[in-house]
Design an enzyme around this catalytic site. Structure first.
Site, PDB file in Angstrom:
ATOM      1  N   TRP A 151       6.291-117.051 -16.340  1.00  0.00           N
ATOM      2  CA  TRP A 151       7.399-117.274 -16.309  1.00  0.00           C
ATOM      3  C   TRP A 151       7.405-118.245 -17.794  1.00  0.00           C
ATOM      4  CZ3 TRP A 151       8.626-121.855 -12.684  1.00  0.00           C
ATOM      5  CH2 TRP A 151       9.912-121.191 -12.126  1.00  0.00           C
ATOM      6  N   ASP A 232       1.410-119.128  -7.353  1.00  0.00           N
ATOM      7  CA  ASP A 232       3.003-119.192  -7.321  1.00  0.00           C
ATOM      8  C   ASP A 232       3.533-117.672  -6.643  1.00  0.00           C
ATOM      9  OD1 ASP A 232       5.370-119.642  -7.961  1.00  0.00           O
ATOM     10  OD2 ASP A 232       5.411-119.590  -9.864  1.00  0.00           O
ATOM     11  N   LYS A 268      14.410-115.946  -3.003  1.00  0.00           N
ATOM     12  CA  LYS A 268      14.607-114.394  -3.722  1.00  0.00           C
ATOM     13  C   LYS A 268      15.281-114.153  -2.282  1.00  0.00           C
ATOM     14  CE  LYS A 268      13.644-116.016  -7.765  1.00  0.00           C
ATOM     15  NZ  LYS A 268      14.034-116.128  -9.607  1.00  0.00           N
TER      16      LYS A 268
END
Ligand code: LMR
Length: 422
Positions: A151, A232, A268
């Site tokens: 990312w 993460d 999310k």
């Protein structure tokens, strides 16, 4: 120099004229590679436009989805008549406890031994930022290794905090899968005690995760090398539909004795994008160490943003402290994960139906919100200019943006740009 004015000698008024302004050297920077896609999408007036850029869930009608459990929690909070006082520096404690327990599991030994510190964070990015600032302060000069690709914000967060950052091999473009040998070798060659950032599940941008057997090997290797593992964890529940299954690698590492750092996002899996709700946890080796770590996290956070916003924390903790709402959340997160899996299958079906002979099996093999299609930057540009389909230039598509209504149009366009390329 002096001038004569009438009979007096006067000093000239110092008149400074600025030929350039203070900020003249500030040049216009580029848009963010991910969020900039939405900027381009918003400017497009075509009715057939599709945004496959940012990773934000959409329902079958392409609309943002507010989870039912969130609506119910919202009502409960309203009815409870809460105040709007500051949260403590570390955030809402009921949220912190619920968040870390969701990731590590009720039976986690480190939790029971009170060796885990959790602070509320400004979503996943904020958690990473606190992690990087802590590393910069207490592990100065230690390099953080991130997967290649990763990312895009990872590199920038570490760099902005003054943490040296390098990458380890991750992706195999030949089969659009994991280059496990390359990953293993690079983690092995990193100096002992390096920071190794791992995506806990639903790797962003590739959608390629190690198997459990591979995770075990990485865990063993990181132990031998005394690496500090930073997970993460932005997609718990989103990859497989099961929060427990998605947490398996993290729980395995912790059970194996790794004193990990953990960055969680609830954007999310709870559909709480704008609330900026996340958590940062660090495991110490003793309860006293945990207390010391927490005190230093507070010292870091206070000048950063003082204390976090409470609303998202109240929503998540209301849901996770109520059996019925938790059950509803579980079924909704599964519904979102299943819709994504279904859209992957539909996309491959239509690509074949429209005559594409390329191997698209990676679309269904990859997992989570993203698919790393293998489309080139030029093909991505054509999708935008000719078909009003927007995605990041690395060929990543956010599957969540695909709907039953646009999937065939997307497949046709993908087939066109890939079959006409040399
Ligand atoms: C993404 O990768 O699209 C998301 O994580 C959103 C973001 O902030 O980049």
């Amino acid at each position: 120099m002096f001038f004569r004015s009438s009979s007096k000698l006067v000093a000239p008024v110092l008149r400074r004229t600025y030929s350039t302004s203070r900020w003249s050297k500030v040049v216009k920077g580029p848009e963010d590679p991910i969020l900039g896609v939405s900027v381009a999408f918003n400017k497009d007036t075509s009715p057939s436009k599709i945004n496959l850029g940012v990773g934000a869930y959409r329902d079958d009608n392409g609309k943002p989805y507010v989870l039912e459990c969130v609506k119910k929690a919202d009502k409960k909070i309203y009815e409870a008549g809460v105040d709007h006082e500051y949260a403590p520096i570390v955030g809402v404690s009921s949220f912190n406890n619920a968040a870390v327990q969701l990731a590590l599991g009720e039976d986690c030994k480190a939790l029971k031994e009170k060796r885990v510190v959790t602070v509320q964070a400004i979503s996943g990015t904020g958690a990473l930022r606190v992690a990087a600032a802590f590393i910069a302060r207490f592990l100065p000069g230690v390099t953080a290794y991130v997967p290649n690709p990763t990312w895009g914000n990872h590199n920038v967060i570490f760099a902005d905090c003054g943490v040296p950052v390098k990458s380890y091999t991750y992706y195999n473009p030949q089969n659009c899968g994991l280059n496990f040998d390359g990953m293993f070798k690079d983690i092995q060659s990193a100096p002992n005690g390096s920071v190794i950032l791992l995506h806990a599940c639903a790797h962003n941008p590739t959608g390629v995760d190690p198997s459990m057997e591979q995770w075990k090997k990485i865990s063993q290797l990181c132990k031998e090398k005394n690496h500090f593992v930073l997970f993460d964890f932005a997609y718990q529940g989103f990859a497989s539909g099961s929060p427990e299954q998605d947490a398996e690698p993290v729980r395995y590492f912790v059970n194996e004795g790794h004193e990990i750092a953990l960055c969680q996002s609830f954007a999310k899996n709870f559909g709480l994008y704008g609330e900026r709700i996340g958590a940062f946890s660090l495991i110490g080796s003793t309860p006293d160490e945990a207390i010391n770590i927490e005190s230093q996290l507070k010292i870091l956070i206070r000048p950063m943003y003082s204390n976090p916003p409470v609303y998202g924390a109240r929503l998540v903790s209301t849901i996770l402290s109520n059996k019925d709402l938790t059950a509803e959340w579980r079924s909704e997160v599964k519904l979102m994960a299943d819709r994504i899996i279904n859209m992957r299958e539909q996309l491959v079906k239509y690509l074949k139906q429209h005559g594409s002979t390329r191997d698209w099996s990676h679309i269904t093999n990859q997992i989570g919100m993203f698919c790393y299609t293998g489309l080139t930057g030029e093909q991505v540009d054509r999708l935008a200019s000719e078909f009003h389909i927007y995605l990041t230039r690395n060929g990543r598509i956010s599957i969540a943006g695909i709907t039953p209504r646009n999937v065939e149009y997307l497949a046709k366009a993908m087939h066109k740009v890939t079959s006409e390329s040399k």
